[in-house]
Motif scaffolding. Structure first.
Motif, mmCIF file in Angstrom:
data_model
loop_
_atom_site.group_PDB
_atom_site.id
_atom_site.type_symbol
_atom_site.label_atom_id
_atom_site.label_comp_id
_atom_site.label_asym_id
_atom_site.label_seq_id
_atom_site.Cartn_x
_atom_site.Cartn_y
_atom_site.Cartn_z
ATOM 1 N N SER A 148 71.529 46.010 92.678
ATOM 2 C CA SER A 148 70.730 47.079 93.275
ATOM 3 C C SER A 148 70.653 48.288 92.361
ATOM 4 O O SER A 148 69.594 48.888 92.190
ATOM 5 C CB SER A 148 71.313 47.486 94.626
ATOM 6 N N LEU A 149 71.783 48.647 91.767
ATOM 7 C CA LEU A 149 71.798 49.770 90.824
ATOM 8 C C LEU A 149 70.866 49.489 89.653
ATOM 9 O O LEU A 149 70.112 50.359 89.222
ATOM 10 C CB LEU A 149 73.217 50.029 90.332
ATOM 11 N N GLY A 150 70.872 48.255 89.170
ATOM 12 C CA GLY A 150 69.996 47.879 88.053
ATOM 13 C C GLY A 150 68.532 48.032 88.384
ATOM 14 O O GLY A 150 67.762 48.616 87.615
ATOM 15 N N PHE A 151 68.110 47.550 89.564
ATOM 16 C CA PHE A 151 66.683 47.659 89.855
ATOM 17 C C PHE A 151 66.278 49.076 90.209
ATOM 18 O O PHE A 151 65.147 49.483 89.954
ATOM 19 C CB PHE A 151 66.169 46.590 90.828
ATOM 20 N N VAL A 152 67.208 49.880 90.718
ATOM 21 C CA VAL A 152 66.882 51.285 90.982
ATOM 22 C C VAL A 152 66.716 52.048 89.660
ATOM 23 O O VAL A 152 65.793 52.851 89.505
ATOM 24 C CB VAL A 152 67.948 51.933 91.889
ATOM 25 N N VAL A 153 67.593 51.783 88.689
ATOM 26 C CA VAL A 153 67.492 52.461 87.387
ATOM 27 C C VAL A 153 66.197 52.059 86.670
ATOM 28 O O VAL A 153 65.483 52.910 86.133
ATOM 29 C CB VAL A 153 68.731 52.164 86.509
ATOM 30 N N ALA A 154 65.885 50.762 86.678
ATOM 31 C CA ALA A 154 64.640 50.311 86.032
ATOM 32 C C ALA A 154 63.423 50.938 86.698
ATOM 33 O O ALA A 154 62.477 51.365 86.027
ATOM 34 C CB ALA A 154 64.546 48.788 86.072
ATOM 35 N N THR A 155 63.462 51.009 88.029
ATOM 36 C CA THR A 155 62.363 51.640 88.762
ATOM 37 C C THR A 155 62.224 53.106 88.362
ATOM 38 O O THR A 155 61.116 53.598 88.150
ATOM 39 C CB THR A 155 62.598 51.505 90.282
ATOM 40 N N GLY A 156 63.346 53.804 88.249
ATOM 41 C CA GLY A 156 63.314 55.209 87.828
ATOM 42 C C GLY A 156 62.690 55.380 86.458
ATOM 43 O O GLY A 156 61.914 56.312 86.228
ATOM 44 N N LEU A 157 63.019 54.474 85.539
ATOM 45 C CA LEU A 157 62.433 54.553 84.196
ATOM 46 C C LEU A 157 60.921 54.311 84.235
ATOM 47 O O LEU A 157 60.167 54.956 83.497
ATOM 48 C CB LEU A 157 63.118 53.551 83.267
ATOM 49 N N LEU A 158 60.487 53.395 85.085
ATOM 50 C CA LEU A 158 59.044 53.172 85.215
ATOM 51 C C LEU A 158 58.360 54.397 85.816
ATOM 52 O O LEU A 158 57.266 54.773 85.386
ATOM 53 C CB LEU A 158 58.774 51.926 86.067
ATOM 54 N N HIS A 159 59.008 55.026 86.792
ATOM 55 C CA HIS A 159 58.457 56.269 87.344
ATOM 56 C C HIS A 159 58.359 57.341 86.258
ATOM 57 O O HIS A 159 57.350 58.058 86.172
ATOM 58 C CB HIS A 159 59.327 56.797 88.483
ATOM 59 N N LEU A 160 59.413 57.467 85.447
ATOM 60 C CA LEU A 160 59.394 58.471 84.370
ATOM 61 C C LEU A 160 58.272 58.194 83.375
ATOM 62 O O LEU A 160 57.635 59.129 82.879
ATOM 63 C CB LEU A 160 60.745 58.502 83.647
ATOM 64 N N THR A 161 58.023 56.925 83.103
ATOM 65 C CA THR A 161 56.914 56.570 82.211
ATOM 66 C C THR A 161 55.586 56.997 82.833
ATOM 67 O O THR A 161 54.719 57.567 82.154
ATOM 68 C CB THR A 161 56.912 55.059 81.927
ATOM 69 N N GLY A 162 55.432 56.743 84.134
ATOM 70 C CA GLY A 162 54.217 57.185 84.829
ATOM 71 C C GLY A 162 54.065 58.687 84.811
ATOM 72 O O GLY A 162 52.966 59.214 84.609
ATOM 73 N N ILE A 163 55.179 59.394 85.007
ATOM 74 C CA ILE A 163 55.133 60.861 84.966
ATOM 75 C C ILE A 163 54.715 61.335 83.579
ATOM 76 O O ILE A 163 53.871 62.226 83.444
ATOM 77 C CB ILE A 163 56.498 61.456 85.360
ATOM 78 N N ALA A 164 55.302 60.738 82.541
ATOM 79 C CA ALA A 164 54.954 61.135 81.170
ATOM 80 C C ALA A 164 53.464 60.929 80.914
ATOM 81 O O ALA A 164 52.793 61.799 80.344
ATOM 82 C CB ALA A 164 55.792 60.345 80.165
ATOM 83 N N LEU A 165 52.938 59.777 81.343
ATOM 84 C CA LEU A 165 51.496 59.534 81.187
ATOM 85 C C LEU A 165 50.697 60.501 82.048
ATOM 86 O O LEU A 165 49.629 60.978 81.650
ATOM 87 C CB LEU A 165 51.157 58.094 81.563
ATOM 88 N N GLY A 166 51.214 60.806 83.228
ATOM 89 C CA GLY A 166 50.528 61.708 84.142
ATOM 90 C C GLY A 166 50.430 63.131 83.639
ATOM 91 O O GLY A 166 49.562 63.896 84.072
ATOM 92 N N LEU A 167 51.320 63.504 82.717
ATOM 93 C CA LEU A 167 51.259 64.858 82.159
ATOM 94 C C LEU A 167 49.986 65.088 81.352
ATOM 95 O O LEU A 167 49.653 66.231 81.029
ATOM 96 C CB LEU A 167 52.500 65.146 81.316
ATOM 97 N N LEU A 168 49.275 64.003 81.051
ATOM 98 C CA LEU A 168 47.982 64.146 80.373
ATOM 99 C C LEU A 168 46.985 64.924 81.224
ATOM 100 O O LEU A 168 45.976 65.409 80.713
ATOM 101 C CB LEU A 168 47.401 62.757 80.053
ATOM 102 N N THR A 169 47.268 65.043 82.534
ATOM 103 C CA THR A 169 46.338 65.743 83.424
ATOM 104 C C THR A 169 46.236 67.229 83.114
ATOM 105 O O THR A 169 45.406 67.922 83.706
ATOM 106 C CB THR A 169 46.755 65.562 84.905
ATOM 107 N N ARG A 170 47.036 67.704 82.190
ATOM 108 C CA ARG A 170 46.938 69.113 81.795
ATOM 109 C C ARG A 170 45.619 69.405 81.082
ATOM 110 O O ARG A 170 45.210 70.550 80.965
ATOM 111 C CB ARG A 170 48.095 69.474 80.864
ATOM 112 N N TRP A 171 44.977 68.359 80.573
ATOM 113 C CA TRP A 171 43.719 68.507 79.846
ATOM 114 C C TRP A 171 42.608 67.768 80.591
ATOM 115 O O TRP A 171 42.851 66.730 81.208
ATOM 116 C CB TRP A 171 43.857 67.945 78.434
ATOM 117 N N PRO A 172 41.384 68.254 80.521
ATOM 118 C CA PRO A 172 40.279 67.583 81.234
ATOM 119 C C PRO A 172 40.122 66.112 80.856
ATOM 120 O O PRO A 172 39.964 65.261 81.736
ATOM 121 C CB PRO A 172 39.048 68.402 80.819
ATOM 122 N N ALA A 173 40.191 65.802 79.573
ATOM 123 C CA ALA A 173 40.068 64.394 79.164
ATOM 124 C C ALA A 173 41.253 63.584 79.675
ATOM 125 O O ALA A 173 41.115 62.407 80.028
ATOM 126 C CB ALA A 173 39.964 64.292 77.646
#
Length: 197
Positions: A148-173
């Motif tokens: 359970s700890l393993g899949f929660v950590v992996a999920t967190g890393l995927l969320h962080l990747t999404g957040i990093a990509l989502g930071l592109l929203t600072r620019w119109p493009a």
């Protein structure tokens, strides 16, 4: 974006990346325990795209959703995993996972901004399906807690990747690119749904 949240995200990512090293003494390898749980979300595209969508949506909505949605998902997912481990039936799990990609990708593509509690409730609902799938696929030899700890950590890393990509929203493009990613996730969800149905 304020500096403190970015530092907090970097610190969280560092801890998450170090977690497999802390579990190296377990010895169960990929057949069970932490590493098996860690690999499970990363090996299924239906899980990967939904986790990325949670991070993308959180970044799109901004604080406090930026951190709340990626916290709600793993917490509720762990509860769903416990239900799966205990053998509590949940109907249409694979359909629920496919619909999660459609819905979460769709809200990103549509740039939807519901009240925070609605966003958190939607994320929590889908987290139950993802967690249940992880729990029912728990290898017999695995420690349920380490897995359970393993899949929660992996999920967190995927969320962080999404957040990093989502930071592109600072620019119109970047906003267009993030919405395009959401549309792509939703389309993949439709594909997953045709396979699950």
């Amino acid at each position: 974006m304020p500096r403190l949240p970015l530092r907090s995200l970097a610190l969280l990512a560092a801890f998450a990346l170090a977690a497999p090293l802390a579990q190296a003494h377990e010895g169960a390898g990929l057949t069970g325990g932490f590493m098996s749980g860690f690999a499970h979300p990363l090996l299924g595209w239906d899980h990967v795209v939904a986790m990325l969508a949670v991070g993308l949506w959180g970044a799109f909505l901004g604080a406090p959703a930026l951190w709340l949605l990626p916290v709600v998902f793993p917490l509720v997912m762990a509860a769903g995993g416990a239900l799966g481990v205990l053998g509590v039936p949940l109907p249409a799990v694979e359909i629920g996972i496919a619909v999660s990609a459609i819905a979460l990708g769709g809200v990103v593509a549509g740039a939807l901004r519901p009240p925070l509690w609605v966003a958190a409730l939607l994320v929590a609902l889908f987290a139950i399906f993802h967690g249940h799938a992880h729990g029912t696929e728990l290898p017999q030899a695995a420690s349920p807690l380490a897995y359970s700890l393993g899949f929660v950590v992996a999920t967190g890393l995927l969320h962080l990747t999404g957040i990093a990509l989502g930071l592109l929203t600072r620019w119109p493009a970047g906003r267009i690119a993030v919405r395009g990613m959401g549309a792509g996730i939703a389309l993949l969800g439709v594909l997953f749904l045709t396979r699950a149905a």
